[in-house]
Every structure is written in structure tokens, then in C-alpha cells.
Motif scaffolding. Structure first.
Motif: not given
Length: 177
Positions: A73, A75, A88, A90-91
Motif C-alpha cells: 500500500r 499513497e 496510490s 495497493d494489493t
């Protein structure tokens, strides 16, 4: 004659037992540890750029075990007095990791399985930043360098911010552009 035969049989048994011991020791010895990274960070910096105040803000978590991503993660935001931009990852974006060796340093390269799908999922189809997404993580002792080239996951911003994090203290430093 039987004592000579007994001698060879016992010697053969000792050699076989010795070979079995060496083999079992080799099999029970753990493989070389995979490169691992586990860190969370929060960074911010205020500076002057083009005559106005600019604020950088980054939060992230990287948990990698070799080429397996357990958590990812990040941002990255850039704020100006009248507007802001963010990137951003993330997974949920389908990241994949590749481990690289560079002498004694641990290195990873994070890319996306399907950058176009990740970009569409985020609703970023109004700016053409391309579909490139690569984030290099380079650990040099206690310092982690985070080097992005991932405009695919940025809204109206060109890229994430390049930074370095001290893994022991959490102190961040931003790279000058």
C-alpha cells in the motif's frame, strides 16, 4: 575369511550410514533465506516550488517475502495552495514482485499484472499517462530507496514521489526533482 568379509561389510555399513547422515543434514538445512522486507512509513515535507508552497505526503506499507507480496500500500500526494494531486497503489491493483540481486543489496521491482485494468478500476481514463508502472525498492543497509515510475496509477499527477526511508528510525528524505 569371514573376519575379512565382516570388516568390509561393517566398513560399507559405516560409509552408507555416513552418506545417509550427510544427505539428511543437507536436506534438513534450510534453503538460503529469501529477501524479505517489512516496513510501514509516513513521510511529509513542505518546500517552495515555482514560487509557491508545495506539500508532499506519503504513507505506505511494504511486506515482501522474496517475490511474494503479502501487503502493499502506498499513497503519494502533492498539495499546492489551490489544488492537490495523488497517486496510490495497493494489493487490489494486481501488483507482482521480482527479486533482483545487486551485490549485497536487496532489490525488488514491483509491476502490475494488468496496468490498463488497474487504471480503469481507479477511474483514471481522463489523462493519458500511459500504462507504465514500475516501482523499484532498493535496500541499502538500514535505508530503503523507493523509486517509482508508475504514472498508470496517478490521477492527474505524473508520478509518485521518489523518497528514501530509514528502516530503523522511520526518518524520510525526499529526492529533489
Amino acid at each position: 575369511m569371514s573376519s575379512i568379509l565382516l570388516f568390509f561389510q561393517s566398513r560399507r555399513a559405516r560409509l552408507a550410514a555416513s552418506a545417509l547422515f550427510v544427505l539428511s543434514a543437507a536436506l534438513s538445512t534450510p534453503a538460503i533465506q529469501a529477501q524479505q522486507l517489512q516496513t510501514k512509513f509516513g513521510c511529509n515535507l513542505t518546500r517552495e516550488a515555482d514560487g509557491e508552497k508545495v506539500i508532499y505526503g506519503d504513507t505506505g506499507e511494504f511486506k515482501l517475502d522474496g517475490d511474494r507480496i503479502e501487503a502493499l500500500r502506498w499513497e503519494s500526494a502533492l498539495y499546492r495552495p489551490t489544488h492537490g494531486f495523488e497517486c496510490s497503489i495497493d494489493t487490489g491493483d494486481g501488483p507482482q514482485a521480482e527479486v533482483r540481486q545487486d551485490g549485497g543489496k536487496d532489490n525488488w521491482r514491483i509491476t502490475l499484472k494488468d496496468p490498463a485494468a488497474a487504471r480503469r478500476q481507479r477511474g483514471y481514463d481522463f489523462y493519458d499517462h500511459g500504462m507504465n508502472c514500475s516501482i523499484r525498492l532498493q535496500r541499502d543497509g538500514d535505508r530503503l530507496h523507493v523509486i517509482p515510475s508508475c504514472p498508470a496509477l496517478c490521477g492527474s499527477r505524473a508520478n509518485f514521489t521518489e523518497l528514501s526511508v530509514d528502516l530503523k528510525t522511520g526518518e524520510c528524505s525526499y529526492q529533489d526533482k
